[in-house]
Design an enzyme around this catalytic site. Structure first.
Site, PDB file in Angstrom:
ATOM      1  N   LYS A 155       3.920   8.978   9.130  1.00 16.23           N
ATOM      2  CA  LYS A 155       3.889   8.464  10.288  1.00 16.23           C
ATOM      3  C   LYS A 155       4.835   8.844  11.546  1.00 16.23           C
ATOM      4  CE  LYS A 155       0.994   4.702   8.390  1.00 16.23           C
ATOM      5  NZ  LYS A 155       0.900   4.150   7.106  1.00 16.23           N
TER       6      LYS A 155
ATOM      7  N   TYR B  82       0.934  -1.193  -0.041  1.00 12.33           N
ATOM      8  CA  TYR B  82       0.138   0.019  -0.121  1.00 12.33           C
ATOM      9  C   TYR B  82       0.843   1.151   0.135  1.00 12.33           C
ATOM     10  CZ  TYR B  82      -3.422   3.592   1.590  1.00 12.33           C
ATOM     11  OH  TYR B  82      -4.299   4.545   1.742  1.00 12.33           O
TER      12      TYR B  82
ATOM     13  N   ASP C 143       9.336   3.080  -0.095  1.00 15.33           N
ATOM     14  CA  ASP C 143       8.003   3.683   0.598  1.00 15.33           C
ATOM     15  C   ASP C 143       8.254   3.278   2.193  1.00 15.33           C
ATOM     16  OD1 ASP C 143       5.968   4.732   1.701  1.00 15.33           O
ATOM     17  OD2 ASP C 143       4.405   3.596   0.483  1.00 15.33           O
TER      18      ASP C 143
HETATM   19  C1  LIG Z   1       0.201   4.517   5.651  1.00 16.76           C
HETATM   20  C2  LIG Z   1       1.083   4.466   4.355  1.00 16.76           C
HETATM   21  C3  LIG Z   1       0.978   5.309   3.535  1.00 16.76           C
HETATM   22  C4  LIG Z   1      -0.231   6.285   3.344  1.00 16.76           C
HETATM   23  O1  LIG Z   1       0.177   7.307   4.179  1.00 16.76           O
HETATM   24  P1  LIG Z   1      -1.072   8.323   4.950  1.00 16.76           P
HETATM   25  O2  LIG Z   1      -0.523   9.215   5.680  1.00 16.76           O
HETATM   26  O3  LIG Z   1      -2.172   7.344   5.398  1.00 16.76           O
HETATM   27  O4  LIG Z   1      -1.647   9.044   3.433  1.00 16.76           O
HETATM   28  C5  LIG Z   1       1.874   5.155   2.372  1.00 16.76           C
HETATM   29  N1  LIG Z   1       2.720   4.104   2.176  1.00 16.76           N
HETATM   30  C6  LIG Z   1       2.906   3.185   3.063  1.00 16.76           C
HETATM   31  C7  LIG Z   1       3.742   2.137   3.232  1.00 16.76           C
HETATM   32  C8  LIG Z   1       1.819   3.417   4.502  1.00 16.76           C
HETATM   33  O5  LIG Z   1       2.243   2.546   5.441  1.00 16.76           O
END
Ligand SMILES: *Cc1c(COP(=O)(O)O)cnc(C)c1O
Length: 426
Positions: free
Chosen positions: A265, A142, A237
């Site tokens: 995060k 994701y 990511d």
């Molecule tokens: C949470 C997450 C996102 C998206 O971040 P948001 O702040 O919810 O938009 C993107 N990539 C990874 C790996 C994530 O865990």
């Protein structure tokens, strides 16, 4: 009277599905979502005044536990000087300097307000830099909810059985190619076929959005080699893994250096901060220097950045990640033993302050493996634990998180509750 139930029913009238982000709705485990009013350290209090040990930690950011006094103080004193300027501040400079110091593959960085913005912007820069359109991602990973990334995605998308979203034009989705995670052969074939057309590969270097999946070392290594060979931008990511699995992120654990990294995060410490950065020649494609446009009214917001800075400062304390990893590992080991005592098919693993547990004999290595685990058992276990005040993610496809505020007593209480739950599952 169950206040959670009353609040949820009312929320459903005003907010689609009663929630502002899908997984919160308990859609896959059933039952009523918990409405929280307070948190302190490892503990949360809901609207019924019931206490929980929190293993979601706001999906990662609360690595120091809830309402850490130094972070709260920093937010309060920054707020006194105004909430936003829409102009540069010295705080943003400090944050950028610190990120560049802690994540050596990042030479320049830009701040945004969410992980979604970070990945979306990183992909745009990679496309501008390479002058290519195609992108490659992996099934079940994701990367936020930008159009081009909602193709075979994980997390909430997976929880609701729709890894690809309606509303994304086929013309957009067709540029996103997907492969199985950890599959070196598929990777080789893909690069052979279309390596020269790829702008970038985006990957969770440790996956936390289809439960926890650990990369095979040779998979990441080969990915790096192929990207170099075909001049493809490799984007890690690390929105979830950055400052969560280790101070230098997953790239420091697996010794594979990406061209770009996205963060989120933990770097906001609970307030909205995201970031993307990488090699200078790539980042210099951005406006106002280069032709790739990217912007944000609240980017680098002083209050959000002050929470993030304080968090990054505190996690640099000696042995922070050693201790966090040890606590997380003791939880995982305890859960495995508790399941064994009841003869339940179960496995679990952790990386730094992230963990996953699975109702299957082996940890999964790919999306297909994840789909094989016993979801029915997970849902029952989730509710048995919740009754006993243990708050895990309400989906078999989410990783769990431990904070530095979790004590040995918290872990023991959790393992005791798990023993009871596994016995009932039998
Ligand atoms: C949470 C997450 C996102 C998206 O971040 P948001 O702040 O919810 O938009 C993107 N990539 C990874 C790996 C994530 O865990």
């Amino acid at each position: 009277m169950n206040k959670n139930k009353i609040l949820f029913e009312k929320s459903e009238d005003f907010i689609p599905g009663g929630v502002n982000s899908p997984v919160r709705a308990f859609g896959s485990v059933g039952g009523t979502p918990i409405f929280f009013k307070r948190g302190k350290g490892s503990r949360l209090i809901d609207e019924n005044d019931k206490e929980y040990i929190d293993y979601i930690n706001s999906w990662g950011p609360m690595i120091l536990g809830h309402a850490h006094p130094e972070i709260i103080q920093s937010v309060k004193s920054t707020a006194d000087y105004s909430l936003s300027f829409g102009a540069p501040t010295s705080r943003e400079l400090s944050m950028a300097e610190l990120i560049v110091k802690l994540v050596p593959s990042i030479e320049q960085v830009r701040l945004v307000s969410s992980g979604t913005e970070a990945t979306m912007s990183a992909i745009r820069v990679a496309r501008g830099f390479t002058k290519r359109d195609e992108i490659l991602k992996f099934e079940g990973c994701y990367h936020g909810h930008a159009d081009s990334l909602l193709v075979k995605a994980g997390s909430g998308a997976l929880t609701f059985g729709q890894p690809s979203s309606a509303g994304v034009p086929a013309d957009t989705a067709k540029h996103t190619h997907t492969l199985e995670y950890n599959n070196v052969q598929a990777l080789e074939e893909c690069f052979e076929n279309m390596g020269q057309a790829l702008a970038c590969v985006i990957i969770e270097p440790v996956v936390g959005n289809m439960n926890l999946i650990v990369p095979k070392k040779e998979f990441l290594k080969r990915l790096r080699e192929l990207c170099t060979e075909y001049d493809v931008v490799l984007i890690f990511d690390e929105v979830m893994t950055g400052f969560r699995v280790a101070l230098g992120g997953a790239q420091s654990l697996y010794d594979v250096i990406p061209d770009m990294t996205t963060l989120g995060k933990v770097i906001g410490g609970g307030l909205p901060v995201g970031a993307f950065g990488g090699r200078k020649e790539i980042m210099q494609q951005l406006a106002p220097l280069g032709p790739v446009y990217q912007a944000g009214t609240l980017s680098g917001n002083p209050v959000a950045v002050s929470a993030g800075m304080k968090t990054l400062e505190l996690i640099q304390q000696p042995n922070f990640f050693e201790n966090l990893s040890r606590t997380t590992k003791s939880l995982v080991d305890g859960l495995i033993d508790a399941a064994k005592a009841s003869n339940i098919e179960f496995s679990a693993q952790s990386v730094g302050g992230m963990f996953g547990f699975y109702f299957s004999s082996q940890p999964p290595e790919s999306f297909d493996d994840v789909m094989l685990s016993d979801r029915e058992k997970f849902n029952k276990f989730f509710h048995l634990m919740l009754e006993q005040g243990i708050y895990f993610g309400p989906s078999a496809f989410e990783a769990g998180f431990v904070s530095s505020a979790h004590t040995d007593d918290d872990i023991n209480q959790t393992i005791q509750a798990a023993m009871t739950s596994f016995k009932k599952l039998k």
